[in-house]
Design a protein around this motif. Sequence first.
Motif, PDB file in Angstrom:
ATOM      1  N   GLN A   1       0.616  -0.995   0.447  1.00 46.56           N
ATOM      2  CA  GLN A   1       0.340   0.606   0.258  1.00 46.56           C
ATOM      3  C   GLN A   1       1.032   1.508   0.218  1.00 46.56           C
ATOM      4  O   GLN A   1       1.901   0.873   0.857  1.00 46.56           O
ATOM      5  CB  GLN A   1      -1.181  -0.099   0.545  1.00 46.56           C
ATOM      6  N   ASN A   2       0.623   2.416  -0.302  1.00 47.30           N
ATOM      7  CA  ASN A   2       0.716   3.413  -0.557  1.00 47.30           C
ATOM      8  C   ASN A   2       0.980   4.341  -0.032  1.00 47.30           C
ATOM      9  O   ASN A   2       0.717   6.464  -0.414  1.00 47.30           O
ATOM     10  CB  ASN A   2       1.558   3.681  -2.440  1.00 47.30           C
ATOM     11  N   ARG A   3      -0.266   4.601   0.987  1.00 48.56           N
ATOM     12  CA  ARG A   3      -1.062   5.202   1.115  1.00 48.56           C
ATOM     13  C   ARG A   3      -1.412   6.716   2.024  1.00 48.56           C
ATOM     14  O   ARG A   3      -1.217   7.146   2.835  1.00 48.56           O
ATOM     15  CB  ARG A   3      -2.592   5.272   1.269  1.00 48.56           C
ATOM     16  N   TYR A   4      -0.100   5.311   3.282  1.00 48.09           N
ATOM     17  CA  TYR A   4       0.204   5.945   4.119  1.00 48.09           C
ATOM     18  C   TYR A   4       1.864   5.502   4.677  1.00 48.09           C
ATOM     19  O   TYR A   4       2.341   4.737   4.511  1.00 48.09           O
ATOM     20  CB  TYR A   4      -0.854   5.096   5.589  1.00 48.09           C
ATOM     21  N   GLU A   5       2.094   6.385   5.943  1.00 41.59           N
ATOM     22  CA  GLU A   5       3.584   6.038   5.859  1.00 41.59           C
ATOM     23  C   GLU A   5       3.399   6.633   7.679  1.00 41.59           C
ATOM     24  O   GLU A   5       2.221   7.320   8.242  1.00 41.59           O
ATOM     25  CB  GLU A   5       4.541   7.068   5.477  1.00 41.59           C
ATOM     26  N   ILE A   6       4.187   5.713   8.196  1.00 40.24           N
ATOM     27  CA  ILE A   6       4.151   5.535   9.635  1.00 40.24           C
ATOM     28  C   ILE A   6       5.689   5.679  10.640  1.00 40.24           C
ATOM     29  O   ILE A   6       6.161   5.190  10.074  1.00 40.24           O
ATOM     30  CB  ILE A   6       3.008   5.052  10.527  1.00 40.24           C
ATOM     31  N   GLU A   7       6.040   7.163  11.257  1.00 38.54           N
ATOM     32  CA  GLU A   7       7.100   6.976  11.958  1.00 38.54           C
ATOM     33  C   GLU A   7       6.758   6.887  13.261  1.00 38.54           C
ATOM     34  O   GLU A   7       6.382   7.468  13.484  1.00 38.54           O
ATOM     35  CB  GLU A   7       7.868   8.613  11.662  1.00 38.54           C
ATOM     36  N   MET A   8       7.613   6.244  13.927  1.00 38.89           N
ATOM     37  CA  MET A   8       7.677   6.246  15.237  1.00 38.89           C
ATOM     38  C   MET A   8       8.949   6.503  16.131  1.00 38.89           C
ATOM     39  O   MET A   8       9.793   6.663  15.646  1.00 38.89           O
ATOM     40  CB  MET A   8       7.436   4.372  15.571  1.00 38.89           C
ATOM     41  N   VAL A   9       8.475   7.225  17.215  1.00 44.26           N
ATOM     42  CA  VAL A   9       9.267   7.880  18.136  1.00 44.26           C
ATOM     43  C   VAL A   9       9.579   7.106  19.417  1.00 44.26           C
ATOM     44  O   VAL A   9       8.649   7.626  19.591  1.00 44.26           O
ATOM     45  CB  VAL A   9       9.460   9.513  17.944  1.00 44.26           C
ATOM     46  N   GLU A  10      10.018   6.699  19.906  1.00 44.57           N
ATOM     47  CA  GLU A  10       9.878   5.721  21.531  1.00 44.57           C
ATOM     48  C   GLU A  10      10.337   7.357  22.427  1.00 44.57           C
ATOM     49  O   GLU A  10      10.949   7.991  21.919  1.00 44.57           O
ATOM     50  CB  GLU A  10      11.254   4.661  21.197  1.00 44.57           C
ATOM     51  N   ASN A  11      10.326   6.512  23.360  1.00 49.14           N
ATOM     52  CA  ASN A  11      10.363   7.840  24.226  1.00 49.14           C
ATOM     53  C   ASN A  11      11.528   7.920  24.777  1.00 49.14           C
ATOM     54  O   ASN A  11      12.091   6.517  24.707  1.00 49.14           O
ATOM     55  CB  ASN A  11       9.601   6.951  25.977  1.00 49.14           C
ATOM     56  N   LYS A  12      11.258   9.416  25.376  1.00 50.19           N
ATOM     57  CA  LYS A  12      12.623   9.783  25.466  1.00 50.19           C
ATOM     58  C   LYS A  12      13.382  10.034  27.548  1.00 50.19           C
ATOM     59  O   LYS A  12      14.200  10.368  27.453  1.00 50.19           O
ATOM     60  CB  LYS A  12      13.061  11.266  25.008  1.00 50.19           C
ATOM     61  N   SER A  13      12.561  10.156  27.701  1.00 52.97           N
ATOM     62  CA  SER A  13      11.766   9.757  29.738  1.00 52.97           C
ATOM     63  C   SER A  13      10.600   9.190  30.150  1.00 52.97           C
ATOM     64  O   SER A  13       9.922   9.406  28.958  1.00 52.97           O
ATOM     65  CB  SER A  13      12.100  11.334  29.631  1.00 52.97           C
ATOM     66  N   PRO A  14      11.071   8.588  31.377  1.00 54.42           N
ATOM     67  CA  PRO A  14       9.897   8.526  31.759  1.00 54.42           C
ATOM     68  C   PRO A  14       8.572   9.176  31.911  1.00 54.42           C
ATOM     69  O   PRO A  14       7.271   8.939  31.734  1.00 54.42           O
ATOM     70  CB  PRO A  14       9.327   8.244  33.165  1.00 54.42           C
ATOM     71  N   GLN A  15       8.583  10.956  31.143  1.00 55.35           N
ATOM     72  CA  GLN A  15       7.318  11.972  31.335  1.00 55.35           C
ATOM     73  C   GLN A  15       7.126  12.699  29.643  1.00 55.35           C
ATOM     74  O   GLN A  15       6.423  12.660  29.832  1.00 55.35           O
ATOM     75  CB  GLN A  15       8.107  13.245  32.570  1.00 55.35           C
ATOM     76  N   GLU A  16       8.344  11.867  28.801  1.00 57.32           N
ATOM     77  CA  GLU A  16       8.100  11.882  27.280  1.00 57.32           C
ATOM     78  C   GLU A  16       7.813  10.692  27.340  1.00 57.32           C
ATOM     79  O   GLU A  16       8.631  10.150  26.108  1.00 57.32           O
ATOM     80  CB  GLU A  16       9.277  12.474  27.056  1.00 57.32           C
ATOM     81  N   HIS A  17       6.558   9.916  26.019  1.00 55.37           N
ATOM     82  CA  HIS A  17       5.834   9.441  26.026  1.00 55.37           C
ATOM     83  C   HIS A  17       6.360   8.949  24.278  1.00 55.37           C
ATOM     84  O   HIS A  17       5.938   8.123  23.784  1.00 55.37           O
ATOM     85  CB  HIS A  17       4.995   9.091  26.654  1.00 55.37           C
ATOM     86  N   GLY A  18       7.002   9.388  23.457  1.00 51.89           N
ATOM     87  CA  GLY A  18       6.840   9.345  22.340  1.00 51.89           C
ATOM     88  C   GLY A  18       5.937   9.708  21.720  1.00 51.89           C
ATOM     89  O   GLY A  18       5.157  10.295  22.369  1.00 51.89           O
ATOM     90  N   LYS A  19       6.109   9.120  20.146  1.00 51.43           N
ATOM     91  CA  LYS A  19       4.787   9.531  19.255  1.00 51.43           C
ATOM     92  C   LYS A  19       5.133   8.669  18.565  1.00 51.43           C
ATOM     93  O   LYS A  19       6.021   7.813  18.120  1.00 51.43           O
ATOM     94  CB  LYS A  19       4.868  10.658  18.674  1.00 51.43           C
ATOM     95  N   PHE A  20       3.984   8.143  17.678  1.00 52.93           N
ATOM     96  CA  PHE A  20       3.434   7.951  16.359  1.00 52.93           C
ATOM     97  C   PHE A  20       2.853   9.265  15.160  1.00 52.93           C
ATOM     98  O   PHE A  20       1.946  10.137  15.702  1.00 52.93           O
ATOM     99  CB  PHE A  20       2.095   7.142  16.121  1.00 52.93           C
TER     100      PHE A  20
END
Length: 285
Positions: free
Chosen positions: A174-193
Amino acid sequence: MKRKRGLKISLLFLFLTSCRQDNTQLAKDEFSKYFNGKDEVVLKVGDFLYFEKVTLNLSELIDDNEFNSGVIIKNDSVIFSTSQMDSMSNYTFNIYESNLQGTEIKQIFSKSGFKTHTWAYAIDDIFYIEHYSNHGFDFSSKVIDKYTLSTQRYENVAKGKDCSLSDYRQKETQNRYEIEMVENKSPQEHGKFIISDLLNKVEVTIDDDYLKKTEYISSMEIFNYGPKMFEISKGHILIAYGIAAGDGWTNPLLVFEYDFSTNTLDYKLLAFPYDIVVVDLLYIG
């Protein structure tokens, strides 16, 4: 860097889960209130299928049968294949069907006379079967057969050392979606998609600010959380968080589906696999 699939083990969560008491049931009770009652996503890890309320070990459903990797899940059924060795070290290839609870099992195909263990790969309506007509060290005797469920036809499709089950493996394109995952940098900063709809040129970020607008945040904050993996299955966007739950040996995965049309997350599954090196998130709804 944007990727179409990702899976990383978080040392933070391994540390957190190894230093506390087992809270598996607490987490199950907390997130089960979000379950809509329909098994629409399954987590496949080796021989195991993880649904919301049931975990199936496909190698333990049939006595003296070893699951050989062929499985199709559709219409509330699990169709899976096994390899069975007899007392003369000959093998039989079997296909069984069960419901999603692993009961009401029936055999739908069986073929004996194989000289080696059989391996399988299944997709849509077909089981591909790899075996050897001589022995496993004679690569020139490798054989690939296929069995079609709808026609009940068994036939050979390839022979020789250069053939392989991998030739028939199909990855959803599929060429419609792309996802980037960013892992946690600290217990208080929870990363993101970061999820992009390339067709409509829309991008959304699933981070702490987004989660705080959902009903799930109060439950997620009980256990701490961080992005773990993602998958696009049958056009459905599935994202998974690791949470600090379990017995210290499991690797909990909290799975949601993201819907661009409504900009919402929908809870699908909480699973507690022991191994997450090779994981498939599959949409079956």
